[in-house]
Design a protein around this motif. Structure first.
Motif, PDB file in Angstrom:
ATOM      1  N   ASP A  33      39.335  33.148  35.890  1.00  0.00           N
ATOM      2  CA  ASP A  33      40.227  32.056  36.265  1.00  0.00           C
ATOM      3  C   ASP A  33      40.295  31.100  35.073  1.00  0.00           C
ATOM      4  O   ASP A  33      39.277  30.550  34.643  1.00  0.00           O
ATOM      5  CB  ASP A  33      39.659  31.349  37.506  1.00  0.00           C
ATOM      6  CG  ASP A  33      40.474  30.123  37.928  1.00  0.00           C
ATOM      7  OD1 ASP A  33      41.510  29.844  37.306  1.00  0.00           O
ATOM      8  OD2 ASP A  33      40.047  29.441  38.881  1.00  0.00           O
ATOM      9  N   GLY A  34      41.474  30.901  34.543  1.00  0.00           N
ATOM     10  CA  GLY A  34      41.629  30.085  33.348  1.00  0.00           C
ATOM     11  C   GLY A  34      41.404  28.614  33.567  1.00  0.00           C
ATOM     12  O   GLY A  34      41.326  27.848  32.600  1.00  0.00           O
ATOM     13  N   GLN A  35      41.294  28.181  34.838  1.00  0.00           N
ATOM     14  CA  GLN A  35      41.088  26.761  35.129  1.00  0.00           C
ATOM     15  C   GLN A  35      39.632  26.434  35.439  1.00  0.00           C
ATOM     16  O   GLN A  35      39.159  25.355  35.125  1.00  0.00           O
ATOM     17  CB  GLN A  35      41.994  26.341  36.293  1.00  0.00           C
ATOM     18  CG  GLN A  35      43.477  26.466  35.937  1.00  0.00           C
ATOM     19  CD  GLN A  35      44.388  26.271  37.128  1.00  0.00           C
ATOM     20  OE1 GLN A  35      44.039  26.609  38.262  1.00  0.00           O
ATOM     21  NE2 GLN A  35      45.577  25.744  36.886  1.00  0.00           N
ATOM     22  N   SER A  36      38.915  27.363  36.045  1.00  0.00           N
ATOM     23  CA  SER A  36      37.513  27.103  36.403  1.00  0.00           C
ATOM     24  C   SER A  36      36.518  27.942  35.605  1.00  0.00           C
ATOM     25  O   SER A  36      35.341  27.603  35.520  1.00  0.00           O
ATOM     26  CB  SER A  36      37.292  27.366  37.895  1.00  0.00           C
ATOM     27  OG  SER A  36      37.340  28.762  38.176  1.00  0.00           O
ATOM     28  N   GLY A  37      36.974  29.053  35.051  1.00  0.00           N
ATOM     29  CA  GLY A  37      36.061  29.958  34.363  1.00  0.00           C
ATOM     30  C   GLY A  37      35.358  30.930  35.293  1.00  0.00           C
ATOM     31  O   GLY A  37      34.440  31.640  34.875  1.00  0.00           O
ATOM     32  N   LEU A 378      29.445  25.264  47.669  1.00  0.00           N
ATOM     33  CA  LEU A 378      29.894  26.444  48.395  1.00  0.00           C
ATOM     34  C   LEU A 378      28.996  27.637  48.090  1.00  0.00           C
ATOM     35  O   LEU A 378      28.621  27.871  46.942  1.00  0.00           O
ATOM     36  CB  LEU A 378      31.334  26.793  48.005  1.00  0.00           C
ATOM     37  CG  LEU A 378      32.412  25.795  48.424  1.00  0.00           C
ATOM     38  CD1 LEU A 378      33.772  26.302  47.980  1.00  0.00           C
ATOM     39  CD2 LEU A 378      32.391  25.568  49.928  1.00  0.00           C
ATOM     40  N   VAL A 379      28.672  28.379  49.135  1.00  0.00           N
ATOM     41  CA  VAL A 379      27.842  29.571  48.999  1.00  0.00           C
ATOM     42  C   VAL A 379      28.506  30.710  49.771  1.00  0.00           C
ATOM     43  O   VAL A 379      28.880  30.517  50.935  1.00  0.00           O
ATOM     44  CB  VAL A 379      26.419  29.320  49.554  1.00  0.00           C
ATOM     45  CG1 VAL A 379      25.604  30.596  49.493  1.00  0.00           C
ATOM     46  CG2 VAL A 379      25.734  28.199  48.787  1.00  0.00           C
ATOM     47  N   PRO A 380      28.696  31.889  49.171  1.00  0.00           N
ATOM     48  CA  PRO A 380      29.252  33.015  49.921  1.00  0.00           C
ATOM     49  C   PRO A 380      28.338  33.385  51.093  1.00  0.00           C
ATOM     50  O   PRO A 380      27.130  33.494  50.929  1.00  0.00           O
ATOM     51  CB  PRO A 380      29.306  34.143  48.886  1.00  0.00           C
ATOM     52  CG  PRO A 380      29.355  33.453  47.566  1.00  0.00           C
ATOM     53  CD  PRO A 380      28.506  32.227  47.743  1.00  0.00           C
ATOM     54  N   LYS A 381      28.907  33.573  52.256  1.00  0.00           N
ATOM     55  CA  LYS A 381      28.115  33.904  53.433  1.00  0.00           C
ATOM     56  C   LYS A 381      27.386  35.235  53.293  1.00  0.00           C
ATOM     57  O   LYS A 381      26.330  35.441  53.881  1.00  0.00           O
ATOM     58  CB  LYS A 381      29.026  33.974  54.670  1.00  0.00           C
ATOM     59  CG  LYS A 381      29.595  32.659  55.133  1.00  0.00           C
ATOM     60  CD  LYS A 381      30.452  32.923  56.359  1.00  0.00           C
ATOM     61  CE  LYS A 381      31.158  31.673  56.831  1.00  0.00           C
ATOM     62  NZ  LYS A 381      32.028  31.963  57.992  1.00  0.00           N
ATOM     63  N   ASN A 382      27.974  36.143  52.528  1.00  0.00           N
ATOM     64  CA  ASN A 382      27.398  37.481  52.423  1.00  0.00           C
ATOM     65  C   ASN A 382      26.221  37.555  51.459  1.00  0.00           C
ATOM     66  O   ASN A 382      25.706  38.639  51.195  1.00  0.00           O
ATOM     67  CB  ASN A 382      28.473  38.491  52.010  1.00  0.00           C
ATOM     68  CG  ASN A 382      29.169  38.094  50.714  1.00  0.00           C
ATOM     69  OD1 ASN A 382      28.589  37.439  49.858  1.00  0.00           O
ATOM     70  ND2 ASN A 382      30.425  38.475  50.589  1.00  0.00           N
ATOM     71  N   GLY A 383      25.811  36.406  50.921  1.00  0.00           N
ATOM     72  CA  GLY A 383      24.679  36.399  50.002  1.00  0.00           C
ATOM     73  C   GLY A 383      25.054  36.709  48.575  1.00  0.00           C
ATOM     74  O   GLY A 383      24.196  36.782  47.699  1.00  0.00           O
ATOM     75  N   GLY A 384      26.361  36.886  48.305  1.00  0.00           N
ATOM     76  CA  GLY A 384      26.818  37.144  46.950  1.00  0.00           C
ATOM     77  C   GLY A 384      26.731  35.892  46.084  1.00  0.00           C
ATOM     78  O   GLY A 384      26.255  34.844  46.515  1.00  0.00           O
ATOM     79  N   LYS A 385      27.201  36.016  44.874  1.00  0.00           N
ATOM     80  CA  LYS A 385      27.123  34.911  43.931  1.00  0.00           C
ATOM     81  C   LYS A 385      28.479  34.675  43.295  1.00  0.00           C
ATOM     82  O   LYS A 385      29.169  35.620  42.919  1.00  0.00           O
ATOM     83  CB  LYS A 385      26.078  35.219  42.844  1.00  0.00           C
ATOM     84  CG  LYS A 385      25.857  34.078  41.863  1.00  0.00           C
ATOM     85  CD  LYS A 385      24.799  34.458  40.834  1.00  0.00           C
ATOM     86  CE  LYS A 385      24.576  33.322  39.847  1.00  0.00           C
ATOM     87  NZ  LYS A 385      23.570  33.691  38.802  1.00  0.00           N
ATOM     88  N   ILE A 386      28.857  33.415  43.197  1.00  0.00           N
ATOM     89  CA  ILE A 386      30.078  33.053  42.496  1.00  0.00           C
ATOM     90  C   ILE A 386      29.711  32.926  41.019  1.00  0.00           C
ATOM     91  O   ILE A 386      28.901  32.087  40.640  1.00  0.00           O
ATOM     92  CB  ILE A 386      30.666  31.731  43.023  1.00  0.00           C
ATOM     93  CG1 ILE A 386      30.852  31.796  44.540  1.00  0.00           C
ATOM     94  CG2 ILE A 386      32.001  31.429  42.350  1.00  0.00           C
ATOM     95  CD1 ILE A 386      31.272  30.479  45.176  1.00  0.00           C
ATOM     96  N   SER A 387      30.293  33.780  40.187  1.00  0.00           N
ATOM     97  CA  SER A 387      29.913  33.849  38.781  1.00  0.00           C
ATOM     98  C   SER A 387      30.917  33.109  37.904  1.00  0.00           C
ATOM     99  O   SER A 387      32.132  33.229  38.091  1.00  0.00           O
ATOM    100  CB  SER A 387      29.835  35.320  38.338  1.00  0.00           C
ATOM    101  OG  SER A 387      29.567  35.423  36.962  1.00  0.00           O
ATOM    102  N   PHE A 388      30.385  32.331  36.950  1.00  0.00           N
ATOM    103  CA  PHE A 388      31.226  31.583  36.022  1.00  0.00           C
ATOM    104  C   PHE A 388      30.841  31.898  34.583  1.00  0.00           C
ATOM    105  O   PHE A 388      29.752  32.391  34.314  1.00  0.00           O
ATOM    106  CB  PHE A 388      31.098  30.075  36.268  1.00  0.00           C
ATOM    107  CG  PHE A 388      31.666  29.617  37.573  1.00  0.00           C
ATOM    108  CD1 PHE A 388      30.885  29.602  38.716  1.00  0.00           C
ATOM    109  CD2 PHE A 388      32.981  29.222  37.669  1.00  0.00           C
ATOM    110  CE1 PHE A 388      31.400  29.191  39.930  1.00  0.00           C
ATOM    111  CE2 PHE A 388      33.519  28.798  38.877  1.00  0.00           C
ATOM    112  CZ  PHE A 388      32.731  28.793  40.008  1.00  0.00           C
ATOM    113  N   LYS A 392      28.734  24.913  33.733  1.00  0.00           N
ATOM    114  CA  LYS A 392      29.623  23.826  34.144  1.00  0.00           C
ATOM    115  C   LYS A 392      30.645  24.280  35.176  1.00  0.00           C
ATOM    116  O   LYS A 392      31.159  23.469  35.942  1.00  0.00           O
ATOM    117  CB  LYS A 392      30.333  23.249  32.916  1.00  0.00           C
ATOM    118  CG  LYS A 392      29.410  22.515  31.952  1.00  0.00           C
ATOM    119  CD  LYS A 392      30.191  21.922  30.786  1.00  0.00           C
ATOM    120  CE  LYS A 392      29.267  21.166  29.839  1.00  0.00           C
ATOM    121  NZ  LYS A 392      29.995  20.593  28.688  1.00  0.00           N
ATOM    122  N   GLY A 393      30.929  25.578  35.193  1.00  0.00           N
ATOM    123  CA  GLY A 393      31.899  26.075  36.149  1.00  0.00           C
ATOM    124  C   GLY A 393      31.456  25.879  37.581  1.00  0.00           C
ATOM    125  O   GLY A 393      32.285  25.712  38.484  1.00  0.00           O
ATOM    126  N   ALA A 394      30.131  25.880  37.796  1.00  0.00           N
ATOM    127  CA  ALA A 394      29.600  25.689  39.152  1.00  0.00           C
ATOM    128  C   ALA A 394      30.013  24.349  39.729  1.00  0.00           C
ATOM    129  O   ALA A 394      30.065  24.173  40.959  1.00  0.00           O
ATOM    130  CB  ALA A 394      28.082  25.817  39.149  1.00  0.00           C
TER     131      ALA A 394
END
Length: 439
Positions: A33-37, A378-388, A392-394
């Motif tokens: 994502d070019g806006q959040s990384g 925000l945390v994915p319910k399935n236990g996954g991880k949002i990767s940046f 700073k993207g977090a």
């Protein structure tokens, strides 16, 4: 550690935060994502691979940073030296031939570099900024560290193989060395370039330009990014960024496109077609796969609204205040680029600032309206991880929680009376318990 409470905003089945179903034919590839990384797709994204002329993105970054801080001016003139003259005359490389006795502005050298990937012009810029290309390469590696790149090595400003300098390559590297980066590092550089210096896209999106127009030295420059809308592999919304090709690196491309409020950055390194053959078309076809998937399958959604209050925690108790609690809510909203229909997969988690709470979990008056008391992430319910791409993207997936109104500190008389009331309340409770015990 901060106290943590969670509550689900939405209902629905959990969905895996799975890899995009793409078959990108490249030694390394990534889409963000070019806006959040946020990283949306990756293939061998941490492998150290050749980048060829995509290296020029770092030269662009350092130049634009130097312009911003007044170290270099756009109208500053460059006098061509022997190395730049020799490199610029090699038409087997991408170049605009420069006169040995010529003078050129930094702006026109930059345009030749960004649009036509001119190598002689690139070295000229490096020499202007650092005095020599050898010194500039040191700046490139240092800047890469500052930008948070992890897998990289720069040996020249252009992305050429050092052998093409014919013995005049920058010091400190081998005769046949070449710049290398991972797809993740390349995307990180591109992300910082277009977000720190968005004006780069005005030049990068120029499909054609005449170098030295109106002179006998004029050269028609066509952008090597053939995905620009008016060129042969045109794609709606593409406005950058940089191609690269050498025998070592293969066919590479860092692309970016913006449409419908969404921007994606993609990288392919050593791209091939379905038969394993590299080529100009292959790098654009493989990039197109990622763009098509991104624009079709992702939507920007509001996951947490502004002034959202957590169920069961809409107020926090306050001690020594005129009121005994204070309402709290999110300072702003959280908006994210997510897969279509995946909104219910995200759970907001409330994190209160322990340093502002006493042992009973109370805030101490006075409390000011708008004062930060914690945050929601925000945390994915399935236990996954949002990767940046970087830490700073977090910040894009969390929002401050603040006091909705002020609570003034109670005066000494009120506090005293509360103390007395509390004392007699405790005393009466003890007497009642004792009397009950008699019977």
């Amino acid at each position: 550690m901060a106290a943590v409470m969670s509550v689900s905003l939405f209902t629905g089945l959990d969905k895996a935060h799975a890899q995009a179903p793409l078959n990108v034919n490249a030694a390394g590839a990534i889409m963000v994502d070019g806006q959040s990384g946020e990283v949306l797709y990756q293939k061998n994204a941490d492998s150290l691979l050749g980048i060829a002329s995509m290296s020029k993105m770092m030269t662009e970054y350092i130049l634009l940073d130097s312009i911003k801080h007044g170290k270099v001016k756009w109208d500053q003139q460059y006098n061509v030296d022997e190395l730049v003259w020799k490199i610029s005359q090699d038409r087997s490389l991408s170049n605009v031939p420069l006169r040995r006795d010529g003078k050129y502005s930094i702006r026109e050298l930059y345009q030749a570099m960004a649009i036509y990937s001119a190598n002689g012009a690139t070295i000229a810029i490096a020499e202007t900024i650092a005095g020599s290309e050898t010194n500039f390469v040191k700046m490139m590696n240092k800047k890469a560290q500052e930008l948070g790149l992890k897998d990289f090595k720069f040996v020249n400003s252009t992305g050429l193989n050092n052998s093409e300098y014919k013995g005049s390559h920058p010091q400190g590297s081998g005769e046949t060395d070449e710049n290398v980066m991972s797809s993740r590092a390349t995307a990180t550089l591109a992300f910082r370039l277009i977000n720190d210096f968005p004006e780069v896209l005005k030049t990068a999106s120029t499909p054609k330009m005449v170098f030295r127009e109106g002179t006998t030295d004029k050269i028609n420059m066509e952008n090597w990014n053939w995905m620009l809308p008016s060129l042969v592999y045109g794609y709606p919304g593409v406005d950058g960024l940089k191609t690269g090709t050498t025998d070592f690196a293969g066919y590479c491309f860092t692309g970016t496109a913006s449409r419908d409020g969404k921007r994606f950055i993609t990288v392919v390194q050593n791209a091939t077609d379905g038969k394993g053959n590299g080529g100009y078309k292959a790098r654009f076809d493989e990039t197109r796969k990622m763009f098509d998937y991104g624009f079709t399958n992702y939507t920007k959604e509001q996951i947490v609204p502004k002034h959202y209050q957590v169920k069961g925690k809409k107020a926090i108790p306050v001690t020594k205040g005129k009121e005994d609690n204070v309402k709290v809510y999110t300072k702003s909203s959280i908006n994210m680029l997510i897969l279509n229909g995946d909104k219910g997969n995200y759970k907001p988690v409330l994190v209160l600032d322990k340093n502002k709470l006493n042992k009973k979990g109370e805030l101490t008056a006075p409390v000011k309206k708008g004062e930060k008391v914690g945050y929601i992430k925000l945390v994915p319910k399935n236990g996954g991880k949002i990767s940046f791409l970087n830490g700073k993207g977090a910040n894009k997936t969390q929002v401050d929680v603040v006091a909705a109104q002020s609570v003034e500190k109670a005066n000494w008389f009120v506090l005293m009376m509360r103390g007395i009331g509390g004392f007699f309340g405790d005393l009466w409770g003890s007497i009642s318990s004792a009397v009950t015990g008699w019977f």
